[in-house]
Scaffold this motif. Sequence first.
Motif, PDB file in Angstrom:
ATOM      1  N   ILE A 227      -0.156   7.710  11.088  1.00 19.56           N
ATOM      2  CA  ILE A 227      -0.718   9.275  10.294  1.00 19.56           C
ATOM      3  C   ILE A 227      -1.982   8.815   9.892  1.00 19.56           C
ATOM      4  O   ILE A 227      -2.359   9.115  10.328  1.00 19.56           O
ATOM      5  CB  ILE A 227       0.711   8.988   9.274  1.00 19.56           C
ATOM      6  CG1 ILE A 227       1.573   9.989   9.582  1.00 19.56           C
ATOM      7  CG2 ILE A 227      -0.332   9.464   7.838  1.00 19.56           C
ATOM      8  CD1 ILE A 227       2.550   9.471   8.770  1.00 19.56           C
ATOM      9  N   ARG A 228      -2.061   7.306   9.832  1.00 18.82           N
ATOM     10  CA  ARG A 228      -3.096   6.879   9.033  1.00 18.82           C
ATOM     11  C   ARG A 228      -4.770   7.092  10.371  1.00 18.82           C
ATOM     12  O   ARG A 228      -5.677   7.161  10.070  1.00 18.82           O
ATOM     13  CB  ARG A 228      -3.639   5.497   8.930  1.00 18.82           C
ATOM     14  CG  ARG A 228      -2.996   5.474   7.032  1.00 18.82           C
ATOM     15  CD  ARG A 228      -3.090   3.995   7.253  1.00 18.82           C
ATOM     16  NE  ARG A 228      -2.521   3.393   5.832  1.00 18.82           N
ATOM     17  CZ  ARG A 228      -0.646   2.850   5.278  1.00 18.82           C
ATOM     18  NH1 ARG A 228      -0.572   2.427   6.484  1.00 18.82           N
ATOM     19  NH2 ARG A 228      -0.534   2.854   4.499  1.00 18.82           N
ATOM     20  N   ARG A 229      -4.578   6.944  11.794  1.00 19.84           N
ATOM     21  CA  ARG A 229      -5.051   6.725  12.709  1.00 19.84           C
ATOM     22  C   ARG A 229      -4.830   8.178  13.544  1.00 19.84           C
ATOM     23  O   ARG A 229      -6.109   8.130  14.581  1.00 19.84           O
ATOM     24  CB  ARG A 229      -4.243   6.224  14.218  1.00 19.84           C
ATOM     25  CG  ARG A 229      -4.462   4.661  13.303  1.00 19.84           C
ATOM     26  CD  ARG A 229      -4.538   2.804  14.623  1.00 19.84           C
ATOM     27  NE  ARG A 229      -3.800   1.958  13.688  1.00 19.84           N
ATOM     28  CZ  ARG A 229      -3.856   0.704  14.788  1.00 19.84           C
ATOM     29  NH1 ARG A 229      -3.540   1.068  16.217  1.00 19.84           N
ATOM     30  NH2 ARG A 229      -3.736  -0.341  14.472  1.00 19.84           N
ATOM     31  N   HIS A 230      -4.804   9.037  13.015  1.00 17.64           N
ATOM     32  CA  HIS A 230      -4.115  10.192  13.462  1.00 17.64           C
ATOM     33  C   HIS A 230      -5.536  11.108  13.615  1.00 17.64           C
ATOM     34  O   HIS A 230      -6.273  10.233  11.628  1.00 17.64           O
ATOM     35  CB  HIS A 230      -2.702  10.617  13.237  1.00 17.64           C
ATOM     36  CG  HIS A 230      -3.045  12.886  13.273  1.00 17.64           C
ATOM     37  ND1 HIS A 230      -3.379  12.807  15.089  1.00 17.64           N
ATOM     38  CD2 HIS A 230      -3.222  14.431  12.644  1.00 17.64           C
ATOM     39  CE1 HIS A 230      -2.591  13.880  14.867  1.00 17.64           C
ATOM     40  NE2 HIS A 230      -3.123  14.722  14.187  1.00 17.64           N
ATOM     41  N   ALA A 231      -6.458  11.424  14.704  1.00 12.64           N
ATOM     42  CA  ALA A 231      -7.720  11.813  14.038  1.00 12.64           C
ATOM     43  C   ALA A 231      -8.089  13.715  13.713  1.00 12.64           C
ATOM     44  O   ALA A 231      -7.923  14.337  12.932  1.00 12.64           O
ATOM     45  CB  ALA A 231      -7.994  12.083  15.909  1.00 12.64           C
TER      46      ALA A 231
ATOM     47  N   LEU B   5       2.943  16.841  10.101  1.00 12.07           N
ATOM     48  CA  LEU B   5       4.141  16.772   9.144  1.00 12.07           C
ATOM     49  C   LEU B   5       5.342  16.483   9.911  1.00 12.07           C
ATOM     50  O   LEU B   5       6.292  15.912   9.497  1.00 12.07           O
ATOM     51  CB  LEU B   5       4.483  17.912   9.149  1.00 12.07           C
ATOM     52  CG  LEU B   5       3.213  18.738   8.321  1.00 12.07           C
ATOM     53  CD1 LEU B   5       3.132  20.665   8.405  1.00 12.07           C
ATOM     54  CD2 LEU B   5       3.689  18.104   6.857  1.00 12.07           C
ATOM     55  N   ALA B   6       5.164  16.652  11.134  1.00 13.38           N
ATOM     56  CA  ALA B   6       6.153  16.037  11.888  1.00 13.38           C
ATOM     57  C   ALA B   6       6.334  13.937  11.884  1.00 13.38           C
ATOM     58  O   ALA B   6       7.572  13.530  12.183  1.00 13.38           O
ATOM     59  CB  ALA B   6       5.960  16.239  14.319  1.00 13.38           C
TER      60      ALA B   6
ATOM     61  N   GLU C 224       1.080  -0.769   0.170  1.00 18.92           N
ATOM     62  CA  GLU C 224       0.047   0.250   0.065  1.00 18.92           C
ATOM     63  C   GLU C 224       0.841   1.464   0.347  1.00 18.92           C
ATOM     64  O   GLU C 224       1.988   1.524   1.074  1.00 18.92           O
ATOM     65  CB  GLU C 224      -1.167   0.215   1.326  1.00 18.92           C
ATOM     66  CG  GLU C 224      -1.933  -1.573   1.769  1.00 18.92           C
ATOM     67  CD  GLU C 224      -2.461  -1.589   1.958  1.00 18.92           C
ATOM     68  OE1 GLU C 224      -2.362  -0.599   3.587  1.00 18.92           O
ATOM     69  OE2 GLU C 224      -3.311  -2.024   2.788  1.00 18.92           O
ATOM     70  N   PRO C 225       0.430   2.163  -0.584  1.00 21.39           N
ATOM     71  CA  PRO C 225       1.406   3.690  -0.804  1.00 21.39           C
ATOM     72  C   PRO C 225       1.361   4.230   0.493  1.00 21.39           C
ATOM     73  O   PRO C 225       0.359   4.078   1.804  1.00 21.39           O
ATOM     74  CB  PRO C 225       0.835   4.407  -2.161  1.00 21.39           C
ATOM     75  CG  PRO C 225      -0.738   3.707  -1.984  1.00 21.39           C
ATOM     76  CD  PRO C 225      -0.915   2.222  -1.889  1.00 21.39           C
ATOM     77  N   ASP C 226       3.025   4.705   0.995  1.00 18.31           N
ATOM     78  CA  ASP C 226       2.368   5.477   2.297  1.00 18.31           C
ATOM     79  C   ASP C 226       1.149   6.472   2.580  1.00 18.31           C
ATOM     80  O   ASP C 226       1.244   7.280   1.467  1.00 18.31           O
ATOM     81  CB  ASP C 226       3.710   6.366   2.236  1.00 18.31           C
ATOM     82  CG  ASP C 226       5.024   5.648   2.429  1.00 18.31           C
ATOM     83  OD1 ASP C 226       4.382   4.445   3.106  1.00 18.31           O
ATOM     84  OD2 ASP C 226       6.331   6.361   2.418  1.00 18.31           O
ATOM     85  N   PRO C 227       0.368   6.678   3.584  1.00 16.70           N
ATOM     86  CA  PRO C 227      -0.504   7.892   3.706  1.00 16.70           C
ATOM     87  C   PRO C 227      -0.203   8.873   3.487  1.00 16.70           C
ATOM     88  O   PRO C 227       1.412   9.191   4.807  1.00 16.70           O
ATOM     89  CB  PRO C 227      -1.035   7.449   5.173  1.00 16.70           C
ATOM     90  CG  PRO C 227       0.073   6.977   5.892  1.00 16.70           C
ATOM     91  CD  PRO C 227       0.875   5.708   5.052  1.00 16.70           C
ATOM     92  N   GLU C 228      -0.663   9.680   3.345  1.00 16.26           N
ATOM     93  CA  GLU C 228      -0.203  11.089   2.506  1.00 16.26           C
ATOM     94  C   GLU C 228      -0.484  12.083   4.357  1.00 16.26           C
ATOM     95  O   GLU C 228      -1.692  12.036   4.531  1.00 16.26           O
ATOM     96  CB  GLU C 228      -0.517  11.742   1.566  1.00 16.26           C
ATOM     97  CG  GLU C 228      -0.535  11.812   0.755  1.00 16.26           C
ATOM     98  CD  GLU C 228       0.949  11.667   0.556  1.00 16.26           C
ATOM     99  OE1 GLU C 228       1.598  12.923   0.186  1.00 16.26           O
ATOM    100  OE2 GLU C 228       1.838  10.331   0.127  1.00 16.26           O
ATOM    101  N   PRO C 229       0.474  12.985   5.022  1.00 18.68           N
ATOM    102  CA  PRO C 229       0.111  13.924   6.156  1.00 18.68           C
ATOM    103  C   PRO C 229      -1.223  14.384   5.174  1.00 18.68           C
ATOM    104  O   PRO C 229      -1.277  15.152   4.527  1.00 18.68           O
ATOM    105  CB  PRO C 229       1.304  14.587   6.055  1.00 18.68           C
ATOM    106  CG  PRO C 229       2.253  14.426   5.077  1.00 18.68           C
ATOM    107  CD  PRO C 229       1.401  13.516   4.341  1.00 18.68           C
TER     108      PRO C 229
END
Length: 64
Positions: A57-61, A32-33, A19-24
């Motif tokens: 990053i995927r789970r960050h709200a 970004l961090a 799977e591609p990396d999730p975009e911030p």
Amino acid sequence: MTEPKPYPTAPVELPLRLEPDPEPTAGCDVCLALDSQRTEARMRGDLSKVSDLNVEIRRHAHGS
């Protein structure tokens, strides 16, 4: 007498998921961090850390 089998069944083969990396999220300092940490981990060859950061990053709200 028959020889015992070292394993009772054949091994399970799991598919390789690429799977591609999730975009911030734009404007999110946390994303970004995490993205910066992911870049540094990839440069070090620490792909386990890259995977961990992708999950974060995927789970960050995103502040919601």
